[in-house]
Design an enzyme around this catalytic site. Structure first.
Site, PDB file in Angstrom:
ATOM      1  N   VAL A 177       0.864  -1.183   0.000  1.00 12.10           N
ATOM      2  CA  VAL A 177       0.000   0.000   0.000  1.00 12.10           C
ATOM      3  C   VAL A 177       0.899   1.231   0.000  1.00 12.10           C
ATOM      4  O   VAL A 177       1.742   1.378   0.885  1.00 12.10           O
ATOM      5  CB  VAL A 177      -0.912   0.027   1.254  1.00 12.10           C
ATOM      6  CG1 VAL A 177      -1.805   1.263   1.233  1.00 12.10           C
ATOM      7  CG2 VAL A 177      -1.749  -1.246   1.359  1.00 12.10           C
ATOM      8  N   HIS A 178       0.736   2.093  -1.002  1.00 16.61           N
ATOM      9  CA  HIS A 178       1.599   3.275  -1.015  1.00 16.61           C
ATOM     10  C   HIS A 178       0.976   4.507  -1.663  1.00 16.61           C
ATOM     11  O   HIS A 178       1.468   5.620  -1.476  1.00 16.61           O
ATOM     12  CB  HIS A 178       2.913   2.968  -1.751  1.00 16.61           C
ATOM     13  CG  HIS A 178       2.769   2.975  -3.248  1.00 16.61           C
ATOM     14  ND1 HIS A 178       2.248   1.919  -3.951  1.00 16.61           N
ATOM     15  CD2 HIS A 178       3.048   3.933  -4.170  1.00 16.61           C
ATOM     16  CE1 HIS A 178       2.234   2.203  -5.232  1.00 16.61           C
ATOM     17  NE2 HIS A 178       2.696   3.425  -5.399  1.00 16.61           N
ATOM     18  N   ARG A 179      -0.085   4.360  -2.439  1.00 13.71           N
ATOM     19  CA  ARG A 179      -0.606   5.507  -3.180  1.00 13.71           C
ATOM     20  C   ARG A 179      -1.192   6.553  -2.231  1.00 13.71           C
ATOM     21  O   ARG A 179      -1.754   6.224  -1.187  1.00 13.71           O
ATOM     22  CB  ARG A 179      -1.673   5.067  -4.178  1.00 13.71           C
ATOM     23  CG  ARG A 179      -1.104   4.367  -5.387  1.00 13.71           C
ATOM     24  CD  ARG A 179      -2.191   4.049  -6.394  1.00 13.71           C
ATOM     25  NE  ARG A 179      -1.639   3.333  -7.541  1.00 13.71           N
ATOM     26  CZ  ARG A 179      -1.199   3.920  -8.649  1.00 13.71           C
ATOM     27  NH1 ARG A 179      -1.256   5.236  -8.765  1.00 13.71           N
ATOM     28  NH2 ARG A 179      -0.711   3.196  -9.636  1.00 13.71           N
TER      29      ARG A 179
END
Length: 364
Positions: free
Chosen positions: A204-206
């Site tokens: 998860v990074h956006r």
């Protein structure tokens, strides 16, 4: 001929590595420019080591900041490099701020511009990446599309077919080229004592996931719920770690999940190969899951990789509530198979990218 390759984020290092190898094979000089968008060892240097990618000729150290700040710093510094080194082509990858800054610098200086991964569309203009893609495509002289659908998107937007080349996906090249090396060198599954097919891998990074507290809590609430049934491994992006800490759930997540620092490309490849299910908000990880034959949950309401949803490889699970995320993850764990199909070419996209740059009819 001299090609200036603009990179700045982890997926771009992977894409550039296979194209750089082909440029070298064809005796084309390359000027590798690292914007510094991802700049620490875990997010940058380890990828250069894993991929055997040459150290950049220029490290612009743009660092983090708002979209405007970061893109503006990159644009100014890339422009100075292009003025000094006078390449014949600028090559940009994907949809990051580094991509847009490289594209703007090139077109302002009238240096021919080629875009790898042209034509992707999520049709969600709230995504910064979507704006970067569209602007870069309409600025580029040559649009190197990974799929027929991407090329069709460009034609619908009025782009001349002569500027479009369907090359396949360079990330498929990377899986083909580096797969054996990952098997030989990565010990991450043994180190973490992870049984093949016995865990879920999540990334998860956006900004849409990390900067909206309700989305972040829904995603990680769902992962924590799922971890009651199956181990969940999460290589944690620094932005995501800070966001979890800010909303007060980092400790809970660290206790329930197997939380790792970011991992290199070879370790990530082995984690993907060994997973029973991959869950992500990343475009690149969606594709890698498909290349490794693993089902994927996408924590978004849409994806630029539409083909994966159509084939049944990816399942869209918007982060509405923790319960709905958990239900989507469990459904994917026990879901049906993927339809046969390979929309991303034959694993030799880099060869076609470089061949197009060398065409005498291409802009010069």
């Amino acid at each position: 001929m001299k090609v200036a390759s603009i990179v700045g984020a982890r997926p771009q290092f992977v894409k550039a590595a296979v194209v750089s190898e082909e440029l070298q094979r064809r005796d084309v000089a390359e000027l590798l420019v690292h914007t510094g968008q991802h700049y620490d060892d875990e997010m940058s240097d380890v990828f250069f080591r894993d991929l055997g990618l040459a150290r950049p000729a220029h490290d612009l150290e743009a660092g983090s900041g708002s979209h405007g700040q970061q893109t503006g710093r990159m644009l100014e510094r890339i422009e100075a490099v292009l003025l000094a080194d006078r390449p014949d082509w600028v090559l940009v990858y994907g949809d990051t701020n580094s991509t847009l800054a490289g594209a703007l610098a090139a077109v302002k200086l009238r240096v021919p511009l080629a875009h790898v991964e042209a034509g992707l569309r999520s049709h969600d203009r709230d995504m910064p990446e979507e704006i970067n893609r569209v602007l870069t495509d309409h600025a580029a002289d040559v649009l190197l599309a990974p799929t027929d659908l991407a090329a069709a998107n460009l034609r619908r937007e009025g782009i001349d077919d002569a500027r479009i080349e369907v090359c396949g996906d360079v990330m498929f090249d990377a899986v083909r080229i580096y797969g054996d090396k990952a098997e030989r060198q990565s010990a991450i599954l043994r180190r973490l004592e992870l049984p093949a097919g016995g865990y879920v891998l999540a990334t998860v990074h956006r900004a849409a996931s990390t900067d909206v507290a309700s989305n972040l809590e829904a995603i990680f609430g769902g992962l924590v719920d799922l971890a009651r049934d199956v181990p969940v491994v999460v290589p944690l992006h620094p932005r995501t770690r800070r966001a979890l800490d800010a909303v007060g759930i980092l400790r809970r997540c660290s206790e329930a999940l197997t939380v790792l620092d970011p991992v290199g490309y070879l370790d990530m490849m082995m984690l993907e190969r060994g997973a029973r299910l991959v869950a992500t908000d990343s475009g690149g990880v969606q594709k890698e899951a498909f290349f490794h034959g693993r089902p994927c949950v996408v924590f978004r309401a849409e994806t630029e990789w539409v083909e994966l949803v159509e084939l049944g490889s990816s399942r869209l699970v918007p982060p509405t509530t923790a319960g709905e995320v958990a239900a989507g993850l469990r459904a994917a764990l026990h879901g049906g198979g993927t339809r046969a199909g390979q929309p991303y070419g034959d694993g030799h996209a880099a060869r076609k990218v470089v061949a197009r740059l060398l065409e005498p009819t291409a802009p010069a």
